[in-house]
Design a protein around this motif. Structure first.
Motif, short mmCIF file in Angstrom:
data_model
loop_
_atom_site.label_atom_id
_atom_site.label_comp_id
_atom_site.label_asym_id
_atom_site.label_seq_id
_atom_site.Cartn_x
_atom_site.Cartn_y
_atom_site.Cartn_z
N GLY A 132 102.51 12.92 -38.90
CA GLY A 132 101.67 11.73 -38.94
C GLY A 132 102.40 10.46 -39.33
O GLY A 132 101.75 9.45 -39.65
N ASP A 133 103.72 10.46 -39.27
CA ASP A 133 104.49 9.26 -39.63
C ASP A 133 104.10 8.06 -38.76
O ASP A 133 104.05 6.92 -39.24
N ARG A 134 103.83 8.31 -37.49
CA ARG A 134 103.51 7.21 -36.57
C ARG A 134 102.21 6.51 -36.96
O ARG A 134 102.14 5.29 -37.04
N ILE A 135 101.16 7.30 -37.19
CA ILE A 135 99.88 6.69 -37.53
C ILE A 135 99.93 6.03 -38.90
O ILE A 135 99.31 5.00 -39.14
N ALA A 136 100.71 6.61 -39.81
CA ALA A 136 100.87 6.00 -41.13
C ALA A 136 101.54 4.63 -41.00
O ALA A 136 101.12 3.65 -41.63
N LEU A 137 102.59 4.54 -40.18
CA LEU A 137 103.28 3.27 -39.96
C LEU A 137 102.36 2.28 -39.27
O LEU A 137 102.33 1.08 -39.63
N PHE A 138 101.59 2.75 -38.30
CA PHE A 138 100.66 1.90 -37.56
C PHE A 138 99.67 1.22 -38.52
O PHE A 138 99.43 0.02 -38.44
N ILE A 139 99.12 1.99 -39.44
CA ILE A 139 98.15 1.43 -40.38
C ILE A 139 98.83 0.53 -41.40
O ILE A 139 98.34 -0.57 -41.72
N ALA A 140 99.99 0.96 -41.90
CA ALA A 140 100.71 0.16 -42.89
C ALA A 140 101.13 -1.20 -42.33
O ALA A 140 101.18 -2.20 -43.07
N GLU A 141 101.39 -1.24 -41.02
CA GLU A 141 101.84 -2.48 -40.38
C GLU A 141 100.69 -3.29 -39.78
O GLU A 141 100.93 -4.19 -38.97
N GLY A 142 99.47 -3.00 -40.19
CA GLY A 142 98.33 -3.80 -39.74
C GLY A 142 97.83 -3.51 -38.34
O GLY A 142 97.20 -4.37 -37.71
N GLY A 143 98.06 -2.29 -37.86
CA GLY A 143 97.62 -1.93 -36.52
C GLY A 143 96.12 -2.08 -36.28
O GLY A 143 95.70 -2.73 -35.32
N PRO A 144 95.28 -1.51 -37.16
CA PRO A 144 93.83 -1.64 -36.95
C PRO A 144 93.38 -3.10 -36.95
O PRO A 144 92.52 -3.48 -36.14
#
Length: 228
Positions: A132-144
């Motif tokens: 889940g590293d990708r989704i964690a990075l996505f959320i941490a970097e303001g993806g949503p």
């Protein structure tokens, strides 16, 4: 196939609601259209089972709280590892519901159930890459937040594609290469919209996901070109 998959997704999402009446209406309409009125109880049962399966894997309210609590501590990877460890069960849930709705999606689309299964498996594998590293990075970097900011742009991308396939007949009249080109236009539109956000991660992630899923699709050989 695309819009049938969307319909199946709507079915699936609806089973999480407390009020099942709207889903019953959609199921009844879809089954009736495909001369399978007698299959309504069977399809409803499959959807209810799917809903219970999802609820057993994740409580969305709990997940949201866990994400918010993990953000300041940089512990998002721990949250998603816990849920990605359940990916095999999730794939099983999805396989069961796709088979369960088969009687009411029509013969033309029932033949593509396995394609839908492969696509969802690919999506899960992508999201849960390295626990889940990708989704964690996505959320941490303001993806949503990026997706929320660009909602209208993304709607336009999807609407443009939909207008390219206003009817099943019009879609069938296009060659595979033409269909792939239309889908590539949409995905390029999505990536370019997300590139306007403050960080490159959302656009990069979307592009990576699209390429990941495209490589195992007929478009990969029919139209081997970049999406952007």
């Amino acid at each position: 196939m695309m819009w049938k998959t969307v319909l199946i997704t709507i079915f699936a999402a609806g089973v999480l609601a407390d009020d099942f009446s709207q889903i019953t209406a959609v199921v009844t309409s879809q089954c009736t259209k495909n001369n399978a009125e007698d299959k309504v109880p069977e399809v409803e049962a499959a959807l209810r089972t799917f809903g219970n399966c999802l609820k057993g894997l994740v409580d969305l309210n709990v997940l949201k709280t866990e994400i918010e609590e993990a953000k300041p501590n940089g512990a998002l990877d721990e949250v998603f590892k816990k849920y990605c460890d359940k990916s095999a069960q999730l794939k099983g849930c999805i396989s069961s519901v796709l088979q369960g709705v088969r009687p009411c999606v029509g013969n033309e689309y029932a033949n593509h159930i396995n394609d839908a299964q492969n696509s969802t498996n690919q999506l899960i594998d992508f999201v849960c890459y390295k626990d889940g590293d990708r989704i964690a990075l996505f959320i941490a970097e303001g993806g949503p937040e990026c997706f929320q900011q660009k909602t209208e742009n993304l709607k336009t991308c999807f609407l443009n594609l939909k207008q390219s396939f206003p009817t099943v007949e019009s879609a069938n009249n296009l060659s595979l290469v033409e269909k792939c080109a239309k889908v590539d236009e949409m995905t390029s539109c999505i990536v370019k919209s997300l590139e306007e956000c403050s960080t490159p991660t959302p656009a990069n992630m979307a592009e990576s996901l699209i390429k990941f899923m495209r490589k195992d699709s007929p478009c990969h050989t029919a139209l081997p070109v970049s999406i952007v």
